[in-house]
Design a protein around this motif. Structure first.
Motif, PDB file in Angstrom:
ATOM      1  N   ILE A 147       4.214   1.706   4.234  1.00 23.45           N
ATOM      2  CA  ILE A 147       5.388   1.537   3.570  1.00 23.45           C
ATOM      3  C   ILE A 147       6.489   1.744   4.873  1.00 23.45           C
ATOM      4  O   ILE A 147       6.377   2.440   5.538  1.00 23.45           O
ATOM      5  CB  ILE A 147       5.379   2.852   2.861  1.00 23.45           C
ATOM      6  CG1 ILE A 147       4.348   2.872   1.674  1.00 23.45           C
ATOM      7  CG2 ILE A 147       6.799   2.902   2.141  1.00 23.45           C
ATOM      8  CD1 ILE A 147       4.226   4.111   1.041  1.00 23.45           C
ATOM      9  N   LEU A 179       5.269   4.681  -6.743  1.00 19.86           N
ATOM     10  CA  LEU A 179       4.462   4.828  -5.533  1.00 19.86           C
ATOM     11  C   LEU A 179       3.470   3.468  -5.865  1.00 19.86           C
ATOM     12  O   LEU A 179       3.062   2.784  -4.879  1.00 19.86           O
ATOM     13  CB  LEU A 179       3.559   6.172  -5.519  1.00 19.86           C
ATOM     14  CG  LEU A 179       4.395   7.212  -4.244  1.00 19.86           C
ATOM     15  CD1 LEU A 179       3.531   8.531  -4.382  1.00 19.86           C
ATOM     16  CD2 LEU A 179       4.661   6.714  -2.981  1.00 19.86           C
ATOM     17  N   LEU A 201       4.669   0.297  -5.053  1.00 21.61           N
ATOM     18  CA  LEU A 201       5.065  -0.065  -3.643  1.00 21.61           C
ATOM     19  C   LEU A 201       3.483  -0.559  -2.924  1.00 21.61           C
ATOM     20  O   LEU A 201       2.825   0.108  -2.180  1.00 21.61           O
ATOM     21  CB  LEU A 201       5.062   1.329  -2.983  1.00 21.61           C
ATOM     22  CG  LEU A 201       6.605   1.787  -2.938  1.00 21.61           C
ATOM     23  CD1 LEU A 201       6.820   3.175  -2.175  1.00 21.61           C
ATOM     24  CD2 LEU A 201       7.527   0.730  -2.252  1.00 21.61           C
ATOM     25  N   TRP A 218      10.394   1.042   1.318  1.00 18.14           N
ATOM     26  CA  TRP A 218      10.686   2.302   0.627  1.00 18.14           C
ATOM     27  C   TRP A 218      12.323   2.076  -0.017  1.00 18.14           C
ATOM     28  O   TRP A 218      13.170   2.094   0.841  1.00 18.14           O
ATOM     29  CB  TRP A 218      10.695   3.706   1.396  1.00 18.14           C
ATOM     30  CG  TRP A 218      10.880   4.909   0.495  1.00 18.14           C
ATOM     31  CD1 TRP A 218      12.014   5.562   0.556  1.00 18.14           C
ATOM     32  CD2 TRP A 218      10.159   5.419  -0.316  1.00 18.14           C
ATOM     33  NE1 TRP A 218      12.062   6.635  -0.350  1.00 18.14           N
ATOM     34  CE2 TRP A 218      10.969   6.643  -0.740  1.00 18.14           C
ATOM     35  CE3 TRP A 218       8.647   5.372  -0.737  1.00 18.14           C
ATOM     36  CZ2 TRP A 218      10.148   7.703  -1.582  1.00 18.14           C
ATOM     37  CZ3 TRP A 218       8.138   6.074  -1.747  1.00 18.14           C
ATOM     38  CH2 TRP A 218       9.240   7.200  -2.222  1.00 18.14           C
TER      39      TRP A 218
END
Length: 477
Positions: A249, A283, A286, A317
């Motif tokens: 990330i 999350l 992602l 992010w």
């Protein structure tokens, strides 16, 4: 090499308790959990605490709290590596006995000299095999007073290949890797009889073997560790798990989000007023997707997450996107649940309020808020003094409107029943009597009573105040 696809589904997450559970590890935990739940398998929590100098109990407790908040329930664990030292030593001795590992007595100074000489020759720095047993090779005399490490005897030829669940086929030649240290001796100042500590690449293999882990999801920084691990699995005759290496990330600066580079802990998001289902939703997106679905429940995630559709490229992010996702969940949230969360946050600010009193307030304001902290910021005005800005007072509370404010205060004070309808009627009577428009009265009322000039419908907002507070604030000019 081919992975054993016949194993029962067992996944794991293995954080190191050297700090908080950061977002990358939380996402990996989520994928591992969802995969196990999708296939009716088991999810294991393992604490990799062999970094004794940096591991802390506080970090363990923070990891457990983060897992609980996210709702990532585990079927086994937490299992601590430091409680399994005897097992690692036994496996290391087994490998030595089978000629698949050996003791190396090279001192740190000797290894430094070795690497310096390799650099001087323009070579890749690697262990030169000086203590590696080979047929017909004479090993140096064992030096006295040197505690040896144990090295894995990595194959010298051939390739290590696996079909990664995310990246597809990966091949690394054994000449690219050297004889890994798998066990270090106990520290010199350790109590007599202390066992040495295994290195990461060895302990993780023994653990995954013993715990019958079938699928390993982890960050792609571990790709280079995988060949060593596969070779150790093969040396032990252990079945290989399937590996899935998910991309990192990236933070706002385009660099990897990590503990050392400003990543915020999972619990910090709880404290900042995010809901766990929103964090779980964000999350999961992602690095994975299910069509164009942006918002989905935990149950939908489990139903859809079969290990496919994992992205090969890094995810960015996006705090604004997370905030939007959270706002959607707050809008849908049960008012009683929000009231409990707001009551807890008010308590941290020194304000004790029964959550039942907060129910209608949460219902009125939640559509305007992206976090429960923002919701609490709104509701503080009901329980603590407000301070309108000088700009708002100058713009809206002038001599021309003061008679109207006084007249409204009189009408509200004379009111027998404090209801939204009666408050609306009092406001209407006041603007009619004063010959002014609604905004001319509503804006200063908001400024004085609420401390801000933008609120929901003023009658709905005032109804939730105690009558005496409204009148006192209107007459404070």
């Amino acid at each position: 090499m081919s992975q054993n696809a016949s194993l029962p589904i067992r996944t794991r997450i293995a954080p190191s308790p050297t700090g908080f559970l950061h977002l990358g590890t939380a996402r990996t935990a989520l994928y591992s959990w969802a995969y196990a739940r999708h296939f009716g398998g088991k999810f294991v929590l393992r604490i990799e605490d062999t970094d004794v100098a940096r591991s802390t109990q506080d970090s363990v407790e923070q990891i457990l709290a983060s897992m609980k908040w996210l709702g990532l329930d585990y079927d086994e664990g937490p299992i601590y590596q430091m409680q399994r030292l005897e097992r690692y030593h036994a496996v290391a001795e087994q490998l030595i006995a089978e000629g698949k590992a050996y003791r190396c007595y090279a001192t740190p100074a000797e290894l430094d000299d070795m690497r310096e000489a390799q650099r001087a020759r323009g070579e890749k720095t690697r262990y030169d095999g000086r203590w590696r047993p080979e047929a017909g090779k004479m090993l140096p005399p064992v030096p006295s007073g040197v505690a040896p490490v144990v090295r894995f005897k990595n194959p010298l030829e051939g390739d290590v290949t696996w079909d990664d669940l995310v990246k597809g086929p990966i091949t690394i030649n054994n000449r690219e890797i050297d004889d890994l240290i798998i066990l270090r001796p106990a520290a010199e100042d350790a109590p007599a009889g202390s066992l040495g500590v295994p290195t990461y690449n060895f302990a993780v293999v023994v653990d995954d073997w013993d715990m019958q882990i079938s699928h390993v999801f982890r960050g792609d920084e571990h790709v280079n560790n995988t060949p060593w691990q596969i070779n150790i699995f093969n040396a032990l005759g252990a079945p290989l798990p399937q590996f899935g290496h998910v991309p990192v990330i990236l933070g706002d600066d385009g660099q990897k989000l990590s503990k050392r580079r400003g990543a915020v802990s999972v619990t910090a998001y709880e404290e900042a007023g995010y809901l766990p289902e929103a964090m779980l939703n964000y999350l999961s997106r992602l690095g994975w997707s299910h069509g164009d679905d942006e918002l989905f429940s935990r149950e939908q995630l489990v139903s859809w997450f079969d290990g496919t559709h994992l992205n090969k490229s890094p995810a960015q992010w996006d705090p604004a996107k997370l905030e939007w996702v959270n706002s959607q969940y707050i809008k849908q949230a049960d008012d009683a649940r929000l009231a409990e969360l707001v009551a807890a946050q008010l308590r941290q600010r020194g304000i004790e309020v029964e959550s039942s009193r907060l129910l209608p307030m949460c219902a009125l304001f939640k559509d305007r808020c992206s976090t429960t902290v923002a919701l609490t910021d709104w509701l503080v005005m009901y329980f603590a003094p407000v301070s309108p800005s000088a700009e708002d007072l100058a713009s809206h509370v002038n001599d021309a409107v003061k008679p109207a404010l006084a007249g409204l205060a009189d009408r509200l004070e004379a009111m027998a029943e404090w209801t939204k309808a009666n408050i609306a009627a009092a406001i209407k009577e006041t603007i009619t009597a004063q010959g002014i428009k609604m905004p001319v009265l509503a804006m200063p009322v908001r400024a004085l009573v609420c401390g801000r000039v933008q609120t929901p419908s003023v009658d709905a907002v005032l109804e939730l105040f105690e009558k005496e507070i409204v009148i006192k604030r209107l007459r404070s000019i």
